[in-house]
Design an enzyme around this catalytic site. Structure first.
Site, short mmCIF file in Angstrom:
data_model
loop_
_atom_site.label_atom_id
_atom_site.label_comp_id
_atom_site.label_asym_id
_atom_site.label_seq_id
_atom_site.Cartn_x
_atom_site.Cartn_y
_atom_site.Cartn_z
N HIS A 1 -6.22 -7.52 1.28
CA HIS A 1 -5.45 -8.76 1.11
C HIS A 1 -5.83 -9.77 2.18
CE1 HIS A 1 -1.99 -6.59 -1.20
NE2 HIS A 1 -2.94 -6.99 -2.00
N TYR B 1 5.23 -4.90 -1.12
CA TYR B 1 5.43 -3.46 -1.27
C TYR B 1 6.51 -2.92 -0.34
CZ TYR B 1 1.12 -4.05 -3.80
OH TYR B 1 0.19 -4.50 -4.69
N LYS C 1 -13.31 -9.45 -2.05
CA LYS C 1 -13.28 -10.88 -2.33
C LYS C 1 -13.88 -11.65 -1.16
CE LYS C 1 -9.34 -11.04 -5.49
NZ LYS C 1 -7.99 -11.61 -5.74
#
Length: 359
Positions: A330, A339, A228
């Site tokens: 991330h 997590y 991203k």
């Protein structure tokens, strides 16, 4: 063929359906392909609470199984609010639990109004009161999100079992369907490599789809991906993923009739008049994962859940949040922290031992 654990849920599901109206059974039958037996059983428990409440409040005199469709059509928003108050103050349900029950009812009523139809092509109900009821506004903390996610990902031995299922065991499920056997046999190595790479790297769907053969560093077991924000990064993957990739690449060119200028890593079967193969699309990969997940007995498993499965296992074995954050790409560490709240099998086993009777 249902696995032993799944069969128990199916047996309980069939038993509870004998108590519910015919249109609920029809709705559940339509959902069998997409939802696990455990999820369907939870739906039915929620429906049973609702129909029992209708009887206890005097909306219908008779058995739960005979509650007619016109009754559902005439329920008012205030009556549904009364039911939600019953859940909260009489059954002591929390807002999240109430939302789950309400979501199940919304899904049922939507089916009755917008999907199901009579022989003369009319909807089962013309008025849907549930569409007017809003869910409770609940902001989940990380632990709640993790707990909700846990039942939809691969945990413990399921990690290896699912890969092995795609690589070999799926054949037993489709062995009586020659067309499916041929399709599976043709794509077995490719599909195994795709699932193995998801499980062994945590790549996003778009990242895996965009891979070219030249993006793979076979010496370092890593792949060049565009993340991203158009950021380039090298992401490591497991030894098992490497082995499955190499097995796939041995048959890629000849089996898929790949043209020299096609550098895409994952290829579709030759299509069209000229029999050209092309890069697999995101939807094609989603569908193949969905196919194996349903047959494996975990229909809620998706491409994104494979990414979650990798992250959960990585954290359980390595417990290094910064490294996991980089591996997943991330932008925020808060996303990765989810997590750390998912329980792993070692923790569960340790807790279970505390409850075992001593000699």
């Amino acid at each position: 063929m249902a696995r032993p654990g799944q069969q128990q849920f199916y047996n309980k599901l069939e038993a509870i359906l004998t108590e519910l109206p015919w249109y609920v059974e029809e709705y559940i039958d339509k959902k069998r392909r997409k939802l696990s037996a455990a999820s369907l059983l939870n739906y039915c428990h929620d429906f049973k609470i609702f129909f029992s409440w209708l009887l206890s409040e005097g909306f219908f005199e008779g058995s739960m199984k005979d509650v007619p469709l016109p009754l559902l059509e005439k329920l008012t928003t205030q009556q549904i609010e009364d039911f939600l108050s019953f859940l909260k103050f009489e059954l002591n349900n929390k807002d999240l639990t109430i939302n789950r029950k309400l979501s199940a009812l919304k899904s049922l009523f939507n089916y009755l109004q917008n999907i199901a139809e009579t022989d003369d092509l009319q909807p089962y109900i013309s008025r849907n009161v549930m569409a007017k009821i809003e869910l409770n506004s609940v902001k989940e903390d990380q632990e709640t999100t993790a707990n909700r996610m846990e039942g939809k990902i691969l945990i413990g031995d399921e990690y290896e079992q699912f890969r092995a299922f795609v690589a070999n065991d799926y054949l037993q499920i489709v062995q009586d369907d020659k067309k499916k056997v041929n399709f599976y046999t043709f794509n077995r190595e490719r599909d195994t490599a795709i699932v193995s790479l998801f499980l062994g790297s945590g790549l996003r769907l778009s990242e895996l789809v965009g891979l070219d053969i030249s993006d793979i560093d076979f010496k370092k077991s890593c792949a060049r991906v565009i993340r991203k924000g158009n950021k380039e990064q090298y992401v490591y993957f497991s030894e098992q993923a490497m082995l499955d990739l190499l097995t796939y690449l041995e048959i890629r060119n000849a089996r898929y009739k790949v043209e020299k200028n096609n550098k895409a890593l994952f290829i579709s079967a030759p299509m069209g008049p000229k029999g050209k193969s092309r890069r697999l699309t995101p939807r094609a990969i989603e569908k193949l994962v969905e196919k194996y997940a349903i047959s494996f007995g975990k229909p809620s498993l998706s491409v994104h859940k494979l990414r979650h499965s990798f992250a959960t296992r990585y954290h359980a074995e390595i417990n290094d949040v910064p490294k996991l954050r980089r591996q997943l790409g991330h932008s925020s560490v808060q996303t990765t922290m989810i997590y750390t709240h998912i329980k792993n099998e070692d923790l569960k086993n340790a807790i279970n031992k505390l409850n075992m009777p001593k000699d």
